[in-house]
Design an enzyme around this catalytic site. Structure first.
Site, PDB file in Angstrom:
ATOM      1  N   GLU A  52       0.870  -1.179   0.000  1.00  0.00           N
ATOM      2  CA  GLU A  52       0.000   0.000   0.000  1.00  0.00           C
ATOM      3  C   GLU A  52       0.903   1.223   0.000  1.00  0.00           C
ATOM      4  OE1 GLU A  52      -3.088  -0.273  -0.579  1.00  0.00           O
ATOM      5  OE2 GLU A  52      -3.319  -2.407  -0.158  1.00  0.00           O
ATOM      6  N   HIS A  93      -8.535  -2.054   1.040  1.00  0.00           N
ATOM      7  CA  HIS A  93      -7.276  -2.696   0.679  1.00  0.00           C
ATOM      8  C   HIS A  93      -6.380  -2.783   1.917  1.00  0.00           C
ATOM      9  CE1 HIS A  93      -7.334  -2.156  -3.928  1.00  0.00           C
ATOM     10  NE2 HIS A  93      -8.556  -1.988  -3.458  1.00  0.00           N
ATOM     11  N   ASP A 146      -4.549  -8.690   1.297  1.00  0.00           N
ATOM     12  CA  ASP A 146      -4.506  -8.861  -0.151  1.00  0.00           C
ATOM     13  C   ASP A 146      -3.463  -9.885  -0.563  1.00  0.00           C
ATOM     14  OD1 ASP A 146      -6.484  -7.010  -0.257  1.00  0.00           O
ATOM     15  OD2 ASP A 146      -5.351  -5.455  -1.304  1.00  0.00           O
TER      16      ASP A 146
END
Length: 232
Positions: A9, A150, A155
């Site tokens: 991220e 997210h 993920d």
């Protein structure tokens, strides 16, 4: 074969314009089987978080303010990665941020030859379809109901399941390997008596003279058999 499935991220889309890595999650696979080993870390990006990026992953300036800087965790991360192949979805994006952070620390970047892009695999298997992580999880029946925003580790966990499906599914684990062999539970299996048994003599199936005679007599009684030449 050791592989690391990972996701990141960030504060934005381009590390070359000042965007930074704020989270990384890694899942270890051995012969396409998750080992349970993971690496997960948040990083203080030393810059403000754009609202558009925060809307995607929910990581605010306040949350990240007391987190370590990337350089404080870089060596631990590299030790976890080792020399494994690295799997990511749209991998050039994740590799770009990872290597940009390593360069800032004065560390050697990760060789792009170690990159496995699950997005490229998915496009080759399903041309014309949707190839986002969400869409592919739906296609392969992978539960993502707990994915609200997210998150790098979440993920990566979803991607690990997807990567296994994209590369042969659970059948991949049926192969035998010198390093990893999954043994079946045999505690409830019956014990087979392995004591030596008497060997029976070979049976003779050649017809006797009497049997051949009876067969010839039977054939002579057949009316116009197919194998007999009618001109004879």
């Amino acid at each position: 074969m050791r592989e690391i499935v990972f996701d990141t991220e960030t504060t934005g889309l381009d590390p070359l314009t000042g965007d930074r890595l704020v989270e990384i999650g890694c899942i270890e696979l051995m012969n396409r089987i998750p080992t349970g080993a993971t690496f997960h870390a948040y990083f203080n990006p030393e810059r403000t978080m754009p609202s558009a990026a925060e809307a995607v992953h929910g990581l605010s300036d306040r949350f990240l303010s007391d987190k370590p800087r990337f350089k404080e965790k870089a060596r631990e991360l590299l030790d976890f990665l080792g020399d494994a192949m690295l799997v990511a979805h749209n991998a050039r994006f994740d590799f770009g941020f990872l290597n940009a952070e390593l360069e800032r620390c004065g560390l050697e970047i990760v060789d792009m030859g170690r990159m496995i892009d699950s997005l490229t695999i998915a496009r080759s298997l399903h041309p014309g379809a949707k190839h986002s992580l969400d869409a592919l999880c739906s296609r392969y029946g992978i539960d993502r109901s707990h994915r609200i925003k997210h998150g790098a580790l979440l993920d990566a966990e979803l991607l690990a399941q997807l990567y296994i499906e994209l590369t042969g599914g659970r059948q991949i684990g049926l192969t035998l390997d010198a390093d990893i062999v999954v043994m079946a539970d045999v505690s409830d299996m019956p014990v087979i008596d392995a004591a030596p048994r008497a060997v029976r003599p070979m049976r003779i199936f050649t017809p006797s003279v009497a049997e051949l005679a009876r067969h010839s007599a039977f054939v002579e009684k057949l009316d116009n058999p197919l194998w007999r030449d009618p001109r004879a």
